[in-house]
Design an enzyme around this catalytic site. Structure first.
Site, short mmCIF file in Angstrom:
data_model
loop_
_atom_site.label_atom_id
_atom_site.label_comp_id
_atom_site.label_asym_id
_atom_site.label_seq_id
_atom_site.Cartn_x
_atom_site.Cartn_y
_atom_site.Cartn_z
N ARG A 3 11.64 3.69 3.08
CA ARG A 3 11.23 2.69 4.09
C ARG A 3 12.44 1.83 4.40
NH1 ARG A 3 6.01 -1.17 4.35
NH2 ARG A 3 5.18 0.80 5.08
N ARG A 55 0.81 -1.23 0.00
CA ARG A 55 0.00 0.00 0.00
C ARG A 55 0.83 1.27 0.00
NH1 ARG A 55 -2.79 -3.93 1.77
NH2 ARG A 55 -0.85 -4.46 2.77
N THR A 56 1.82 1.34 0.90
CA THR A 56 2.55 2.59 1.06
C THR A 56 3.30 2.92 -0.23
OG1 THR A 56 2.80 2.01 3.38
CG2 THR A 56 4.14 3.83 2.58
N LYS A 64 25.36 -5.47 -2.78
CA LYS A 64 26.81 -5.70 -2.87
C LYS A 64 27.51 -5.19 -1.63
CE LYS A 64 26.78 -4.68 -7.84
NZ LYS A 64 27.29 -3.70 -8.81
N HIS A 110 5.82 5.63 11.64
CA HIS A 110 5.22 5.49 10.30
C HIS A 110 4.27 6.68 10.16
CE1 HIS A 110 3.79 3.88 6.67
NE2 HIS A 110 3.50 2.63 7.02
C1 NCD Z 1 2.33 -1.42 8.27
C2 NCD Z 1 3.83 -1.23 8.38
O1 NCD Z 1 4.56 -1.40 7.39
O2 NCD Z 1 4.27 -0.89 9.48
N1 NCD Z 1 1.89 -1.57 6.94
C3 NCD Z 1 1.57 -0.45 6.21
O3 NCD Z 1 2.41 0.34 5.88
N2 NCD Z 1 0.28 -0.25 5.90
C4 NCD Z 1 1.81 -2.48 9.15
C5 NCD Z 1 2.29 -3.88 8.96
O4 NCD Z 1 3.11 -4.18 8.10
O5 NCD Z 1 1.82 -4.74 9.72
#
Ligand code: NCD
Length: 314
Positions: free
Chosen positions: A107, A57-58, A85, A135
């Site tokens: 991320r 999703r993100t 590497k 997050h």
């Molecule tokens: C979350 C995350 O990555 O922290 N997912 C997200 O970005 N919607 C929650 C998860 O992975 O459980």
């Protein structure tokens, strides 16, 4: 209010005041209402997505957001990159900086990676999740969704369920809720995944009213809240090796929100989840009027459009 997001990094929800968050949420609401007005506003601008951890999703919503705004997205596959590497994150970022991106989304599995990246980059860095830490964009879309469903965030009773030890979404959200008035938080988790003490102290200092419960109270808590925010147990956050595996085995598949538990809940209860969900919500809950997680996920696009636009445009 002037655009307070321009040239700003988005590292932690802590860095934004309630007024600033309100400004963003209002802007995202305008983008949702009037998306055609913003079709070309990022023409000529480039987003560099750096996802060193899995994401559906993100990652997808940031990229789609950039396309919707007329900007472009660098096609960069972290799996095929030189990090494999042995290149360090800082070296990769120094190189990215030299190619003149307009905005970078990162991320990473390490707590603090977003701050490290922001210190290297001169363009806005948006944290798409750093380890167990934060997050912030998920929290912004959570607040947006809560406001859309309830009109306000103030005065709500909110249950946070699941992995409250490692879950960055609940860490960010709890801090954000401390900025609103008269919010009560009900934490529900397995004993070994309770909210860390240091974090509870922080919430106490901020004047947040909260209660802690074991999993056996899930059904009761569901009946007394306006929002029930469920999270999964995240295997990848447990320590590596046999001890981590043992800790994980003790808690995996130990809780599940069942449709039958929803008898007698508040009529306008909304069940939220950052997704992905695994087995912590029974599938039959999806078709109840309380399930709100897919709309919540879809709201990610409006928040991320607002963030991309506002951080790069005066
Ligand atoms: C979350 C995350 O990555 O922290 N997912 C997200 O970005 N919607 C929650 C998860 O992975 O459980």
């Amino acid at each position: 209010m002037e655009n307070c997001f321009f040239k700003r990094d988005v590292i932690s929800i802590e860095n934004f005041s309630r007024e600033e968050l309100d400004y963003l949420l209002d802007y995202a609401a305008e983008l949702k209402r009037n998306s055609s007005k913003f079709k070309e506003v990022m023409n000529g601008k480039v987003l560099v997505p750096l996802f060193f951890e899995n994401s559906t999703r993100t990652s997808m919503s940031f990229k789609m957001a950039m396309h919707h705004l007329g900007g472009s997205v660098l096609d960069f596959d972290t799996d095929a990159s030189s990090l494999k590497k042995g290149e360090t994150l800082s070296d990769t970022l120094k190189m990215v900086e030299g190619y003149f991106p307009d905005v970078v989304v990162l991320r990473h599995s390490k707590d603090g990676a977003a701050q490290l990246a922001a210190d290297i980059l001169s363009v806005p860095l948006i944290n798409a999740g750093d380890g167990q830490n934060q997050h912030p964009t998920q929290t912004m879309l959570d607040l947006f969704s809560i406001k859309e469903a309830k009109g306000e965030v103030d005065n709500l009773e909110i249950g946070l369920v699941g992995d409250l030890k490692y879950g960055r979404t609940v860490h960010s959200l709890a801090i954000a809720l401390s900025k609103y008035k008269n919010v009560k938080i009900y934490f529900v988790s397995p004993e070994s995944l309770k909210v860390p003490q240091s974090f509870l102290n922080e919430l106490r200092e901020k004047g947040v009213i909260f209660f802690e419960y074991g999993l056996e109270e899930l059904e009761n808590v569901a009946k007394k809240v306006d929002i029930l925010y469920v999270t999964r147990v995240q295997r990848e956050r447990f320590p590596e090796g046999p001890e981590g595996e043992e800790e994980y085995q003790k808690v995996t598949s130990r809780y599940c929100l069942k449709k039958a538990m929803l008898d007698g809940v508040r009529a306008n209860l909304k069940i939220m989840h950052p997704l992905p969900k695994v087995d912590e919500i029974e599938i039959s809950v999806d078709s109840t009027p309380y399930a709100y997680y897919f709309e919540q996920a879809s709201n990610g696009i409006h928040i991320r459009k607002a963030l991309l636009y506002l951080t790069t445009t005066k």
